[in-house]
Scaffold this motif. Structure first.
Motif, PDB file in Angstrom:
ATOM      1  N   PRO A   9      32.618  52.238  52.389  1.00  0.00           N
ATOM      2  CA  PRO A   9      33.928  52.466  51.786  1.00  0.00           C
ATOM      3  C   PRO A   9      33.814  53.216  50.472  1.00  0.00           C
ATOM      4  O   PRO A   9      32.776  53.198  49.815  1.00  0.00           O
ATOM      5  CB  PRO A   9      34.469  51.057  51.571  1.00  0.00           C
ATOM      6  CG  PRO A   9      33.260  50.196  51.507  1.00  0.00           C
ATOM      7  CD  PRO A   9      32.241  50.847  52.396  1.00  0.00           C
ATOM      8  N   VAL A  10      34.893  53.863  50.100  1.00  0.00           N
ATOM      9  CA  VAL A  10      34.945  54.569  48.821  1.00  0.00           C
ATOM     10  C   VAL A  10      34.976  53.531  47.715  1.00  0.00           C
ATOM     11  O   VAL A  10      35.688  52.535  47.817  1.00  0.00           O
ATOM     12  CB  VAL A  10      36.215  55.448  48.770  1.00  0.00           C
ATOM     13  CG1 VAL A  10      36.339  56.136  47.425  1.00  0.00           C
ATOM     14  CG2 VAL A  10      36.186  56.459  49.898  1.00  0.00           C
ATOM     15  N   PRO A  11      34.188  53.717  46.651  1.00  0.00           N
ATOM     16  CA  PRO A  11      34.174  52.711  45.588  1.00  0.00           C
ATOM     17  C   PRO A  11      35.510  52.653  44.847  1.00  0.00           C
ATOM     18  O   PRO A  11      36.275  53.610  44.848  1.00  0.00           O
ATOM     19  CB  PRO A  11      33.054  53.199  44.665  1.00  0.00           C
ATOM     20  CG  PRO A  11      32.924  54.652  44.936  1.00  0.00           C
ATOM     21  CD  PRO A  11      33.309  54.834  46.374  1.00  0.00           C
ATOM     22  N   VAL A  12      35.773  51.510  44.215  1.00  0.00           N
ATOM     23  CA  VAL A  12      36.972  51.353  43.401  1.00  0.00           C
ATOM     24  C   VAL A  12      36.854  52.291  42.214  1.00  0.00           C
ATOM     25  O   VAL A  12      35.815  52.364  41.558  1.00  0.00           O
ATOM     26  CB  VAL A  12      37.115  49.889  42.925  1.00  0.00           C
ATOM     27  CG1 VAL A  12      38.309  49.742  42.007  1.00  0.00           C
ATOM     28  CG2 VAL A  12      37.230  48.963  44.112  1.00  0.00           C
ATOM     29  N   LEU A  87      47.262  38.681  38.625  1.00  0.00           N
ATOM     30  CA  LEU A  87      45.867  38.798  39.064  1.00  0.00           C
ATOM     31  C   LEU A  87      45.582  37.853  40.231  1.00  0.00           C
ATOM     32  O   LEU A  87      44.845  38.205  41.152  1.00  0.00           O
ATOM     33  CB  LEU A  87      44.915  38.526  37.902  1.00  0.00           C
ATOM     34  CG  LEU A  87      44.948  39.570  36.777  1.00  0.00           C
ATOM     35  CD1 LEU A  87      44.105  39.107  35.606  1.00  0.00           C
ATOM     36  CD2 LEU A  87      44.507  40.925  37.279  1.00  0.00           C
ATOM     37  N   ALA A  88      46.193  36.660  40.202  1.00  0.00           N
ATOM     38  CA  ALA A  88      46.015  35.718  41.316  1.00  0.00           C
ATOM     39  C   ALA A  88      46.640  36.284  42.588  1.00  0.00           C
ATOM     40  O   ALA A  88      46.042  36.198  43.669  1.00  0.00           O
ATOM     41  CB  ALA A  88      46.632  34.369  40.971  1.00  0.00           C
ATOM     42  N   ARG A  89      47.846  36.858  42.479  1.00  0.00           N
ATOM     43  CA  ARG A  89      48.486  37.478  43.650  1.00  0.00           C
ATOM     44  C   ARG A  89      47.647  38.635  44.174  1.00  0.00           C
ATOM     45  O   ARG A  89      47.489  38.798  45.385  1.00  0.00           O
ATOM     46  CB  ARG A  89      49.901  37.947  43.302  1.00  0.00           C
ATOM     47  CG  ARG A  89      50.904  36.824  43.162  1.00  0.00           C
ATOM     48  CD  ARG A  89      52.322  37.346  43.009  1.00  0.00           C
ATOM     49  NE  ARG A  89      52.554  37.983  41.728  1.00  0.00           N
ATOM     50  CZ  ARG A  89      52.997  37.352  40.637  1.00  0.00           C
ATOM     51  NH1 ARG A  89      53.268  36.062  40.679  1.00  0.00           N
ATOM     52  NH2 ARG A  89      53.186  38.011  39.510  1.00  0.00           N
ATOM     53  N   LEU A  90      47.080  39.426  43.268  1.00  0.00           N
ATOM     54  CA  LEU A  90      46.214  40.532  43.681  1.00  0.00           C
ATOM     55  C   LEU A  90      44.983  40.003  44.408  1.00  0.00           C
ATOM     56  O   LEU A  90      44.566  40.560  45.429  1.00  0.00           O
ATOM     57  CB  LEU A  90      45.793  41.358  42.463  1.00  0.00           C
ATOM     58  CG  LEU A  90      44.857  42.528  42.739  1.00  0.00           C
ATOM     59  CD1 LEU A  90      45.538  43.563  43.642  1.00  0.00           C
ATOM     60  CD2 LEU A  90      44.400  43.164  41.448  1.00  0.00           C
ATOM     61  N   GLY A 117      41.471  46.512  33.557  1.00  0.00           N
ATOM     62  CA  GLY A 117      40.114  46.259  34.022  1.00  0.00           C
ATOM     63  C   GLY A 117      39.970  44.950  34.762  1.00  0.00           C
ATOM     64  O   GLY A 117      39.183  44.835  35.702  1.00  0.00           O
ATOM     65  N   ALA A 118      40.739  43.941  34.364  1.00  0.00           N
ATOM     66  CA  ALA A 118      40.663  42.640  35.039  1.00  0.00           C
ATOM     67  C   ALA A 118      41.076  42.768  36.501  1.00  0.00           C
ATOM     68  O   ALA A 118      40.515  42.108  37.371  1.00  0.00           O
ATOM     69  CB  ALA A 118      41.546  41.621  34.330  1.00  0.00           C
ATOM     70  N   VAL A 122      38.912  41.875  39.909  1.00  0.00           N
ATOM     71  CA  VAL A 122      39.385  41.053  41.035  1.00  0.00           C
ATOM     72  C   VAL A 122      39.143  41.796  42.338  1.00  0.00           C
ATOM     73  O   VAL A 122      38.661  41.228  43.316  1.00  0.00           O
ATOM     74  CB  VAL A 122      40.883  40.718  40.857  1.00  0.00           C
ATOM     75  CG1 VAL A 122      41.461  40.131  42.135  1.00  0.00           C
ATOM     76  CG2 VAL A 122      41.080  39.756  39.704  1.00  0.00           C
ATOM     77  N   LEU A 123      39.465  43.086  42.379  1.00  0.00           N
ATOM     78  CA  LEU A 123      39.267  43.871  43.595  1.00  0.00           C
ATOM     79  C   LEU A 123      37.793  44.003  43.954  1.00  0.00           C
ATOM     80  O   LEU A 123      37.425  43.952  45.121  1.00  0.00           O
ATOM     81  CB  LEU A 123      39.898  45.260  43.463  1.00  0.00           C
ATOM     82  CG  LEU A 123      41.418  45.291  43.476  1.00  0.00           C
ATOM     83  CD1 LEU A 123      41.912  46.708  43.213  1.00  0.00           C
ATOM     84  CD2 LEU A 123      41.955  44.790  44.804  1.00  0.00           C
TER      85      LEU A 123
END
Length: 129
Positions: A9-12, A87-90, A117-118, A122-123
């Protein structure tokens, strides 16, 4: 299935980064006629859709080769606020997307433009490459 489906996969990428120049449109490529889009209203709609992929009937057509969740920031960050709840939903959407892609044996791209950045941290927990 495209020949590059097994590619990593393509990196973030950071939110300010621009996509490569060579990504133009699909032009006359007839194979892209089977591209399907699903517009959703909320993060819970995305969660429901991703959680139900195992129930998709075979008669519904060919399985996707890639799931793309675009602009998840608009779905998870209420009024643009990237707080702990956003962030939790993400994190939940990222886990569901990774699980759905594994179930469907396809790629997955989650786009969170202008996220802090956070959010990228998470991702990267769910998409380490």
């Amino acid at each position: 299935r495209r020949g590059d489906a097994d590619a990593p996969p393509v990196p973030v990428v950071a939110g300010d980064a621009l996509p490569p120049d060579g990504l133009g449109g699909h032009g006359e490529c007839a194979s892209l006629d089977r591209v399907r889009m699903k517009h959703v209203e909320s993060a819970s709609d995305v969660a429901w859709l991703l959680n139900s992929v195992q129930t998709w009937p075979a008669a519904a057509g060919p399985r996707p080769t890639c799931l793309v969740l675009d602009d998840v920031g608009a779905l998870v960050a209420v009024d643009g606020a990237w707080d702990a709840k956003a962030l939790a939903r993400l994190g939940v959407l990222a886990k569901l997307a990774a699980s759905a892609a594994a179930w469907l044996d396809c790629g997955c791209v989650v786009v969170a433009a202008a996220a802090p950045g956070a959010a990228h941290a998470v991702l990267s927990r769910n998409f380490p490459d």
